[in-house]
Design a protein around this motif. Structure first.
Motif, PDB file in Angstrom:
ATOM      1  N   VAL A  77       2.177   8.310   0.178  1.00 17.63           N
ATOM      2  CA  VAL A  77       3.248   7.446  -0.301  1.00 17.63           C
ATOM      3  C   VAL A  77       3.603   6.499   0.837  1.00 17.63           C
ATOM      4  O   VAL A  77       3.824   6.936   1.974  1.00 17.63           O
ATOM      5  CB  VAL A  77       4.492   8.264  -0.717  1.00 17.63           C
ATOM      6  N   ALA A  78       3.631   5.216   0.542  1.00 20.50           N
ATOM      7  CA  ALA A  78       3.912   4.225   1.573  1.00 20.50           C
ATOM      8  C   ALA A  78       4.997   3.273   1.093  1.00 20.50           C
ATOM      9  O   ALA A  78       5.071   2.929  -0.090  1.00 20.50           O
ATOM     10  CB  ALA A  78       2.647   3.441   1.911  1.00 20.50           C
ATOM     11  N   LYS A  79       5.801   2.846   2.041  1.00 24.18           N
ATOM     12  CA  LYS A  79       6.808   1.841   1.717  1.00 24.18           C
ATOM     13  C   LYS A  79       6.139   0.474   1.664  1.00 24.18           C
ATOM     14  O   LYS A  79       5.277   0.164   2.493  1.00 24.18           O
ATOM     15  CB  LYS A  79       7.907   1.839   2.776  1.00 24.18           C
ATOM     16  N   ARG A  80       6.580  -0.317   0.710  1.00 29.23           N
ATOM     17  CA  ARG A  80       6.028  -1.658   0.555  1.00 29.23           C
ATOM     18  C   ARG A  80       6.147  -2.432   1.861  1.00 29.23           C
ATOM     19  O   ARG A  80       7.180  -2.414   2.512  1.00 29.23           O
ATOM     20  CB  ARG A  80       6.780  -2.386  -0.553  1.00 29.23           C
ATOM     21  N   GLY A  81       5.049  -3.096   2.226  1.00 28.30           N
ATOM     22  CA  GLY A  81       5.042  -3.880   3.448  1.00 28.30           C
ATOM     23  C   GLY A  81       4.449  -3.162   4.641  1.00 28.30           C
ATOM     24  O   GLY A  81       4.102  -3.798   5.636  1.00 28.30           O
ATOM     25  N   ARG A  82       4.315  -1.822   4.521  1.00 23.53           N
ATOM     26  CA  ARG A  82       3.744  -1.061   5.630  1.00 23.53           C
ATOM     27  C   ARG A  82       2.211  -1.060   5.561  1.00 23.53           C
ATOM     28  O   ARG A  82       1.626  -1.270   4.508  1.00 23.53           O
ATOM     29  CB  ARG A  82       4.242   0.387   5.587  1.00 23.53           C
ATOM     30  N   ASP A  83       1.601  -0.810   6.691  1.00 23.31           N
ATOM     31  CA  ASP A  83       0.145  -0.663   6.730  1.00 23.31           C
ATOM     32  C   ASP A  83      -0.217   0.805   6.508  1.00 23.31           C
ATOM     33  O   ASP A  83       0.520   1.699   6.923  1.00 23.31           O
ATOM     34  CB  ASP A  83      -0.397  -1.098   8.096  1.00 23.31           C
ATOM     35  N   GLN A 134      -3.315  -3.611   4.823  1.00 17.31           N
ATOM     36  CA  GLN A 134      -2.191  -4.206   5.536  1.00 17.31           C
ATOM     37  C   GLN A 134      -1.135  -4.676   4.546  1.00 17.31           C
ATOM     38  O   GLN A 134      -1.448  -5.112   3.430  1.00 17.31           O
ATOM     39  CB  GLN A 134      -2.678  -5.405   6.368  1.00 17.31           C
ATOM     40  N   ARG A 135       0.101  -4.577   4.974  1.00 19.61           N
ATOM     41  CA  ARG A 135       1.247  -5.108   4.199  1.00 19.61           C
ATOM     42  C   ARG A 135       1.129  -4.689   2.731  1.00 19.61           C
ATOM     43  O   ARG A 135       1.012  -5.523   1.825  1.00 19.61           O
ATOM     44  CB  ARG A 135       1.290  -6.630   4.321  1.00 19.61           C
ATOM     45  N   THR A 136       1.187  -3.383   2.518  1.00 19.43           N
ATOM     46  CA  THR A 136       0.966  -2.871   1.171  1.00 19.43           C
ATOM     47  C   THR A 136       1.924  -3.489   0.159  1.00 19.43           C
ATOM     48  O   THR A 136       3.086  -3.799   0.464  1.00 19.43           O
ATOM     49  CB  THR A 136       1.111  -1.343   1.132  1.00 19.43           C
ATOM     50  N   GLU A 137       1.408  -3.635  -1.059  1.00 17.33           N
ATOM     51  CA  GLU A 137       2.169  -4.155  -2.193  1.00 17.33           C
ATOM     52  C   GLU A 137       2.176  -3.089  -3.278  1.00 17.33           C
ATOM     53  O   GLU A 137       1.319  -2.201  -3.304  1.00 17.33           O
ATOM     54  CB  GLU A 137       1.511  -5.432  -2.712  1.00 17.33           C
ATOM     55  N   GLN A 138       3.119  -3.202  -4.206  1.00 14.10           N
ATOM     56  CA  GLN A 138       3.186  -2.206  -5.272  1.00 14.10           C
ATOM     57  C   GLN A 138       1.903  -2.182  -6.095  1.00 14.10           C
ATOM     58  O   GLN A 138       1.486  -1.143  -6.589  1.00 14.10           O
ATOM     59  CB  GLN A 138       4.403  -2.460  -6.162  1.00 14.10           C
ATOM     60  N   GLY A 139       1.266  -3.313  -6.212  1.00 13.17           N
ATOM     61  CA  GLY A 139       0.006  -3.378  -6.955  1.00 13.17           C
ATOM     62  C   GLY A 139      -1.141  -2.656  -6.281  1.00 13.17           C
ATOM     63  O   GLY A 139      -2.200  -2.494  -6.877  1.00 13.17           O
ATOM     64  N   ARG A 147      -4.837   9.308  -3.622  1.00 13.50           N
ATOM     65  CA  ARG A 147      -3.915   8.617  -4.530  1.00 13.50           C
ATOM     66  C   ARG A 147      -2.813   7.991  -3.695  1.00 13.50           C
ATOM     67  O   ARG A 147      -2.017   8.698  -3.073  1.00 13.50           O
ATOM     68  CB  ARG A 147      -3.319   9.565  -5.554  1.00 13.50           C
ATOM     69  N   LEU A 148      -2.788   6.664  -3.679  1.00  8.00           N
ATOM     70  CA  LEU A 148      -1.777   5.920  -2.907  1.00  8.00           C
ATOM     71  C   LEU A 148      -0.688   5.428  -3.850  1.00  8.00           C
ATOM     72  O   LEU A 148      -0.981   4.815  -4.887  1.00  8.00           O
ATOM     73  CB  LEU A 148      -2.422   4.723  -2.193  1.00  8.00           C
ATOM     74  N   THR A 149       0.549   5.704  -3.483  1.00 10.32           N
ATOM     75  CA  THR A 149       1.691   5.192  -4.230  1.00 10.32           C
ATOM     76  C   THR A 149       2.522   4.340  -3.291  1.00 10.32           C
ATOM     77  O   THR A 149       2.963   4.820  -2.241  1.00 10.32           O
ATOM     78  CB  THR A 149       2.554   6.339  -4.793  1.00 10.32           C
ATOM     79  N   VAL A 150       2.720   3.099  -3.662  1.00  8.02           N
ATOM     80  CA  VAL A 150       3.524   2.188  -2.845  1.00  8.02           C
ATOM     81  C   VAL A 150       4.893   2.042  -3.502  1.00  8.02           C
ATOM     82  O   VAL A 150       4.990   1.668  -4.678  1.00  8.02           O
ATOM     83  CB  VAL A 150       2.840   0.819  -2.701  1.00  8.02           C
ATOM     84  N   VAL A 151       5.937   2.356  -2.740  1.00  5.28           N
ATOM     85  CA  VAL A 151       7.287   2.341  -3.318  1.00  5.28           C
ATOM     86  C   VAL A 151       8.158   1.251  -2.663  1.00  5.28           C
ATOM     87  O   VAL A 151       7.813   0.748  -1.602  1.00  5.28           O
ATOM     88  CB  VAL A 151       7.960   3.718  -3.163  1.00  5.28           C
TER      89      VAL A 151
END
Lengths: 114, 117
Positions: free
Chosen positions: A12-18, A80-85, A110-114
């Motif tokens: 699980v990653a916060k949006r904008g994080r790598d 880089q700079r993860t997005e919800q998509g 399984r990556l979930t961007v929140v």
């Protein structure tokens, strides 16, 4: 190793994080691929690398996605700079290249961007 | 560009019966590989069967067989004597024989197979 192994299984990653996802492929395999699997768009190749090339030969999309191969049987997919998509299952696969057409897959991350 | 189409998002079959999953593809290549992969809930893609386009004989692996129609660009998978463990998502995939594109696989959208006891 006996097969292709990916870690972590869930991220699980916060949006904008790598983020960085790891793949340990089968010893002796030449070509290593990263695929992204989503419900809406199916499975698409992101990058692949052959032999000892450390840098990826990008599929699409490129830009924020890159793969490095610090060792012959190890690859790291960096987003880089993860997005919800970017929320999806990321599959790693390896093959013998011209010596064998089958690709062997890991269990995916399984990556979930929140 | 190559495309792979699976027109059946979902299929179901009774245990011990036979089911056929459809796949069509589009390519301008004359030699290539076709595959069926199975993806259970564990997410790991498992190779079920493989067909080389230059071979006229249909591939068979135990209860799994294909009907490869090169002219029609069709590659269906038949599962005989279906078992509960066959329940999974099935993907049809295409790969060129050359190395110029990195031998990447092009996948269909998948067919979710349910096996009813």
């Amino acid at each position: 190793g006996a097969g292709v192994s990916q870690s972590p299984r869930y991220k699980v990653a916060k949006r904008g994080r790598d983020v960085a996802l790891r793949c340990d492929s089968i010893s002796g395999h030449v070509t290593l691929y990263w695929y992204r699997q989503t419900l809406g768009q199916g499975s698409e190749v992101l990058t692949y690398s052959q032999s000892d090339a450390q840098r990826d030969k990008s599929g699409r999309p490129s830009g924020r996605f890159s793969a490095e191969r610090p060792e012959r049987s190890v690859s790291t997919l960096k987003i880089q700079r993860t997005e919800q998509g970017d929320s999806a299952v990321y599959l790693c696969a390896s093959s013998l290249g011209h010596l064998g057409p089958e690709a062997f897959f890991g269990q995916g991350t399984r990556l979930t961007v929140v | 560009a190559q495309t792979v189409t699976q027109s059946q998002p979902e299929m179901s079959v009774q245990e011990a019966e036979t089911v056929t999953l459809s796949c069509t593809y589009d390519t301008s290549e004359s030699d290539y590989y076709l595959f069926w992969y199975k993806q259970p809930p564990s997410r790991q893609m498992i190779l079920v069967i493989r067909q080389e386009a230059y071979k006229q004989q249909n591939a068979t692996e135990n209860r799994f067989s294909v009907n490869f129609q090169k002219a029609a660009k069709s590659f269906s998978l038949k599962i005989s004597d279906s078992q509960l463990g066959d329940a999974a998502m099935y993907f049809c995939a295409y790969r060129t024989t050359g190395e110029t594109s990195g031998s990447r696989l092009t996948f269909g959208e998948g067919t979710q197979l349910t096996v009813n006891p």
